[in-house]
Design a protein around this motif. Structure first.
Motif, mmCIF file in Angstrom:
data_model
loop_
_atom_site.group_PDB
_atom_site.id
_atom_site.type_symbol
_atom_site.label_atom_id
_atom_site.label_comp_id
_atom_site.label_asym_id
_atom_site.label_seq_id
_atom_site.Cartn_x
_atom_site.Cartn_y
_atom_site.Cartn_z
ATOM 1 N N ILE A 1 0.829 -1.217 0.000
ATOM 2 C CA ILE A 1 0.000 0.000 0.000
ATOM 3 C C ILE A 1 0.860 1.262 0.000
ATOM 4 O O ILE A 1 0.531 2.271 -0.637
ATOM 5 C CB ILE A 1 -0.938 -0.005 1.229
ATOM 6 C CG1 ILE A 1 -1.967 -1.130 1.103
ATOM 7 C CG2 ILE A 1 -1.674 1.329 1.361
ATOM 8 C CD1 ILE A 1 -2.794 -1.336 2.341
ATOM 9 N N ASP A 2 1.970 1.203 0.713
ATOM 10 C CA ASP A 2 2.838 2.388 0.877
ATOM 11 C C ASP A 2 3.447 2.855 -0.430
ATOM 12 O O ASP A 2 4.014 3.948 -0.507
ATOM 13 C CB ASP A 2 3.940 2.075 1.899
ATOM 14 C CG ASP A 2 4.579 3.345 2.450
ATOM 15 O OD1 ASP A 2 3.851 4.333 2.685
ATOM 16 O OD2 ASP A 2 5.813 3.351 2.640
ATOM 17 N N LYS A 3 3.350 2.019 -1.469
ATOM 18 C CA LYS A 3 3.891 2.416 -2.774
ATOM 19 C C LYS A 3 2.988 3.421 -3.478
ATOM 20 O O LYS A 3 3.384 4.027 -4.485
ATOM 21 C CB LYS A 3 4.085 1.177 -3.663
ATOM 22 C CG LYS A 3 5.261 0.311 -3.220
ATOM 23 C CD LYS A 3 5.478 -0.831 -4.196
ATOM 24 C CE LYS A 3 6.743 -1.588 -3.860
ATOM 25 N NZ LYS A 3 7.963 -0.821 -4.104
ATOM 26 N N GLY A 4 1.773 3.601 -2.975
ATOM 27 C CA GLY A 4 0.859 4.587 -3.553
ATOM 28 C C GLY A 4 1.310 6.008 -3.258
ATOM 29 O O GLY A 4 2.049 6.267 -2.292
ATOM 30 N N ASN A 5 0.847 6.963 -4.055
ATOM 31 C CA ASN A 5 1.263 8.366 -3.909
ATOM 32 C C ASN A 5 0.291 9.191 -3.070
ATOM 33 O O ASN A 5 0.626 10.296 -2.628
ATOM 34 C CB ASN A 5 1.407 9.023 -5.297
ATOM 35 C CG ASN A 5 2.513 8.353 -6.112
ATOM 36 O OD1 ASN A 5 3.556 7.994 -5.567
ATOM 37 N ND2 ASN A 5 2.276 8.171 -7.407
ATOM 38 N N GLU A 6 -0.908 8.673 -2.851
ATOM 39 C CA GLU A 6 -1.910 9.414 -2.089
ATOM 40 C C GLU A 6 -1.592 9.379 -0.593
ATOM 41 O O GLU A 6 -1.099 8.369 -0.094
ATOM 42 C CB GLU A 6 -3.300 8.811 -2.323
ATOM 43 C CG GLU A 6 -3.783 8.891 -3.755
ATOM 44 C CD GLU A 6 -3.949 10.322 -4.234
ATOM 45 O OE1 GLU A 6 -4.433 11.156 -3.444
ATOM 46 O OE2 GLU A 6 -3.571 10.602 -5.394
ATOM 47 N N PRO A 7 -1.891 10.453 0.141
ATOM 48 C CA PRO A 7 -1.673 10.463 1.606
ATOM 49 C C PRO A 7 -2.429 9.329 2.295
ATOM 50 O O PRO A 7 -1.945 8.759 3.266
ATOM 51 C CB PRO A 7 -2.220 11.832 2.036
ATOM 52 C CG PRO A 7 -2.105 12.681 0.825
ATOM 53 C CD PRO A 7 -2.347 11.780 -0.342
ATOM 54 N N ALA A 8 -3.649 9.041 1.780
ATOM 55 C CA ALA A 8 -4.441 7.967 2.384
ATOM 56 C C ALA A 8 -3.718 6.626 2.329
ATOM 57 O O ALA A 8 -3.868 5.788 3.224
ATOM 58 C CB ALA A 8 -5.782 7.850 1.665
ATOM 59 N N CYS A 9 -2.928 6.405 1.270
ATOM 60 C CA CYS A 9 -2.150 5.160 1.137
ATOM 61 C C CYS A 9 -1.119 5.059 2.261
ATOM 62 O O CYS A 9 -0.957 3.999 2.875
ATOM 63 C CB CYS A 9 -1.444 5.114 -0.221
ATOM 64 S SG CYS A 9 -2.555 5.057 -1.636
ATOM 65 N N HIS A 10 -0.437 6.186 2.542
ATOM 66 C CA HIS A 10 0.595 6.185 3.582
ATOM 67 C C HIS A 10 -0.037 5.984 4.964
ATOM 68 O O HIS A 10 0.515 5.270 5.807
ATOM 69 C CB HIS A 10 1.402 7.486 3.549
ATOM 70 C CG HIS A 10 2.051 7.728 2.216
ATOM 71 N ND1 HIS A 10 2.840 6.800 1.600
ATOM 72 C CD2 HIS A 10 2.031 8.822 1.384
ATOM 73 C CE1 HIS A 10 3.286 7.282 0.444
ATOM 74 N NE2 HIS A 10 2.800 8.516 0.294
ATOM 75 N N VAL A 11 -1.182 6.607 5.187
ATOM 76 C CA VAL A 11 -1.885 6.459 6.474
ATOM 77 C C VAL A 11 -2.289 4.993 6.673
ATOM 78 O O VAL A 11 -2.094 4.406 7.747
ATOM 79 C CB VAL A 11 -3.128 7.370 6.522
ATOM 80 C CG1 VAL A 11 -3.975 7.044 7.759
ATOM 81 C CG2 VAL A 11 -2.706 8.826 6.552
ATOM 82 N N SER A 12 -2.879 4.404 5.635
ATOM 83 C CA SER A 12 -3.310 3.003 5.697
ATOM 84 C C SER A 12 -2.116 2.078 5.931
ATOM 85 O O SER A 12 -2.197 1.115 6.707
ATOM 86 C CB SER A 12 -4.021 2.629 4.397
ATOM 87 O OG SER A 12 -4.537 1.331 4.468
ATOM 88 N N ALA A 13 -0.989 2.404 5.276
ATOM 89 C CA ALA A 13 0.228 1.597 5.433
ATOM 90 C C ALA A 13 0.734 1.646 6.861
ATOM 91 O O ALA A 13 1.097 0.616 7.442
ATOM 92 C CB ALA A 13 1.296 2.080 4.465
ATOM 93 N N VAL A 14 0.752 2.846 7.445
ATOM 94 C CA VAL A 14 1.222 2.992 8.834
ATOM 95 C C VAL A 14 0.324 2.193 9.777
ATOM 96 O O VAL A 14 0.795 1.543 10.715
ATOM 97 C CB VAL A 14 1.270 4.482 9.244
ATOM 98 C CG1 VAL A 14 1.557 4.620 10.737
ATOM 99 C CG2 VAL A 14 2.340 5.221 8.448
ATOM 100 N N CYS A 15 -0.992 2.229 9.545
ATOM 101 C CA CYS A 15 -1.936 1.441 10.355
ATOM 102 C C CYS A 15 -1.601 -0.052 10.282
ATOM 103 O O CYS A 15 -1.656 -0.767 11.284
ATOM 104 C CB CYS A 15 -3.361 1.673 9.880
ATOM 105 S SG CYS A 15 -3.977 3.336 10.222
ATOM 106 N N CYS A 16 -1.245 -0.512 9.071
ATOM 107 C CA CYS A 16 -0.860 -1.916 8.887
ATOM 108 C C CYS A 16 0.417 -2.242 9.661
ATOM 109 O O CYS A 16 0.509 -3.290 10.319
ATOM 110 C CB CYS A 16 -0.658 -2.231 7.401
ATOM 111 S SG CYS A 16 -2.183 -2.302 6.441
#
Length: 548
Positions: free
Chosen positions: A472-487
């Motif tokens: 997920i963290d490979k995405g460019n959207e902020p939501a992707c990074h947030v979701s990745a951190v949650c994981c």
């Protein structure tokens, strides 16, 4: 087919009107061009394949030149072509039958060696007659004997097989059926039921095999130039004829044994020998009658059959499909090896898949045949739910090893690693559900096994969230990074929970030491906390913004 004579007679004299009917007949088609020599290479003798190719070309040329009007020429060529083709199919079917009989013998040997030996004596004594050790052993040897019988049939049809080869196969067949008879005749269950009928069947096949052995031994002996050779050969032929007659009586006795069955038609090698043996015995005894009168003593003692080392062995069940575990040919239970990871030479994965297959086989083919009163007395580790759990657990641990290989591989992508981790979660989740509802889980080893599975489930879930976060963290959207951190944070929390579960597993009786970290978890036990901390620091501002 007799339909005309089976209809009811019409009443009255009213004339019946036969309605006009139309029959659709497919048109004849010219065969397409085909390279039979390449397609049938190794399947049939070269001369047969060449003859088939020649006939096919002939049919094609005649059909093209005449438009199918040369019926007699086409029929002659087609009849010979189909006859050769049917012969090839029949030969391959018989070879497949030998392979199946070897597999059957291997399965039975596996049951005797790996399953029956674990039963307590009180349960063994209550098993059905057809699951007694002596009966299973008899069936295993019988399968080898019938496999040798089919091989003898193939040798008879082959122009390359010598008389010595045919004699050896017939003598081996005698040994197999003799062993099977001895194995079953001393068993208590043979006094009644199907075991009694099986004993009569084996005796019938033993007599047939011995008749064939003496016949081929006579043919080999008769090639000598000495008068004694011809006398010995005639003794063999007469013995073969007598044994053949006895075998027919034994067949009749087998058919009459309950449950009563019809006499099976002659087939295979015995269909050929039932005509040859009496004919050769009569002819040779007429030819060498004067020698028999001179050698009266020779007629009183029957020549001994040569002793040969047995060539067929049961196919070892644990060796089946060694090279095909990743394909549909291997016995794999419900698991499959991932094609995305190079696992050449990784024995543990193969062993785990085989273990899962063996357990599935036991559940499906053995436990289902036990009466309820015996099932309830089986040891805890042989209850169906426990065996099913162990089967699924083996697949989960095999996937764990695959994930470790993927981590070490430069070719494996993050998506592959995530998929393997998620599959591992599913396997351990299924195993936990299968065992948690079982009565035996309240005590003993089953309780410890449940804690082990829960520990591995938490580890697998931590790995799955970690690799899902990386993808997920490979995405460019902020939501992707947030979701990745949650994981990553969830993975770190699950990793901590898994260490507690490991401690709980070790304390469950019998108490064991905590195993050292190994494989993929040795790698992830460092990476998960490190990545979770770093990514939460990097995207801390996003987490504050997306707190709601």
């Amino acid at each position: 087919m007799g339909c005309a004579t089976s209809v009811y007679a019409s009443v009255g004299k009213k004339k019946r009107i036969v309605q006009e009917s139309v029959v659709f007949v497919l048109q004849l088609r010219v065969p397409v061009q085909s390279d039979l020599q390449r397609q049938l290479k190794g399947v049939a003798p070269k001369t047969t394949v060449e003859r088939l190719a020649c006939l096919r070309n002939q049919i094609q040329l005649v059909a093209e030149d005449t438009g199918g009007s040369a019926i007699s020429e086409l029929r002659t060529a087609l009849e010979e072509y189909l006859s050769l083709l049917a012969g090839i199919v029949k030969k391959n079917c018989r070879r497949d039958a030998v392979d199946l009989l070897l597999k059957a013998s291997g399965y039975l040997e596996f049951c005797i060696r790996e399953i029956l030996t674990r039963f307590p004596p009180d349960i063994k004594s209550k098993l059905p007659d057809d699951m007694q050790e002596s009966v299973l052993q008899t069936l295993s040897i019988q399968a080898l004997g019938q496999g040798t019988e089919i091989q003898l049939g193939l040798a008879v049809d082959s122009q390359k097989a010598t008389l010595s080869v045919k004699r050896r196969l017939a003598c081996e067949q005698v040994i197999y059926f003799s062993q099977a008879y001895q194995c079953l005749s001393g068993c208590e269950v043979v006094s009644h039921g199907c075991a009694k009928k099986l004993l009569r069947f084996i005796y019938w096949k033993f007599l047939e095999a011995k008749a064939a052995a003496y016949y081929y031994h006579g043919l080999v002996t008769d090639k000598g130039n000495e008068p004694a050779c011809h006398v010995s050969a005639v003794c063999c032929f007469l013995a073969a004829a007598e044994l053949l007659a006895e075998s027919k009586k034994a067949c009749f006795s087998f058919c009459l044994a309950p449950p009563v069955t019809r006499a099976p038609p002659m087939w295979g090698v015995m269909k050929h020998l039932s005509q040859k043996i009496p004919e050769v015995a009569f002819r040779k005894s007429q030819t060498y009658g004067y020698l028999l009168e001179e050698e009266e003593k020779a007629m009183q003692c029957l020549p001994e059959l040569p002793d040969f080392q047995l060539s067929l062995r049961p196919e070892e069940f644990y060796e089946e499909g060694e090279e095909d575990v990743g394909s549909s040919k291997g016995y794999r239970g419900r698991g499959a090896v991932s094609s995305s990871v190079d696992i050449s030479g990784t024995c543990p994965i193969y062993l785990l898949l085989k273990a899962s297959g063996y357990l599935e086989f036991c559940i499906r083919e053995i436990l289902t045949r036990f009466p309820p009163d015996i099932k309830c007395k089986l040891p805890d580790d042989m209850q169906e739910s426990v065996l099913q759990t162990l089967s699924i657990q083996a697949l989960g641990q095999g996937t764990e090893i695959q994930l470790g290989l993927a981590v070490d591989s430069q070719k494996a992508t993050l998506s592959v690693k995530r998929r393997l981790a998620c599959e591992q979660v599913i396997y351990f989740s299924q195993a936990y559900q299968c065992l948690s509802g079982c009565e035996v889980v309240s005590h003993g080893c089953a309780k410890k096994l449940l804690r082990f599975i829960y520990w591995k489930f938490l580890e697998a879930k931590a790995a799955a969230y970690y690799y899902h976060g990386l993808v997920i963290d490979k995405g460019n959207e902020p939501a992707c990074h947030v979701s990745a951190v949650c994981c990553f944070l969830a993975a770190a929390e699950l990793l901590a929970e898994s260490k507690k579960a490991c401690f709980s597993f070790c304390l469950a009786p019998p108490v064991t030491r905590a195993p050292p970290m190994w494989g993929v978890m040795k790698h992830l036990s460092q990476k998960i906390p490190e990545v979770a901390f770093r990514k939460s620091q990097t995207y801390g501002y996003l987490l504050e913004e997306e707190e709601k």
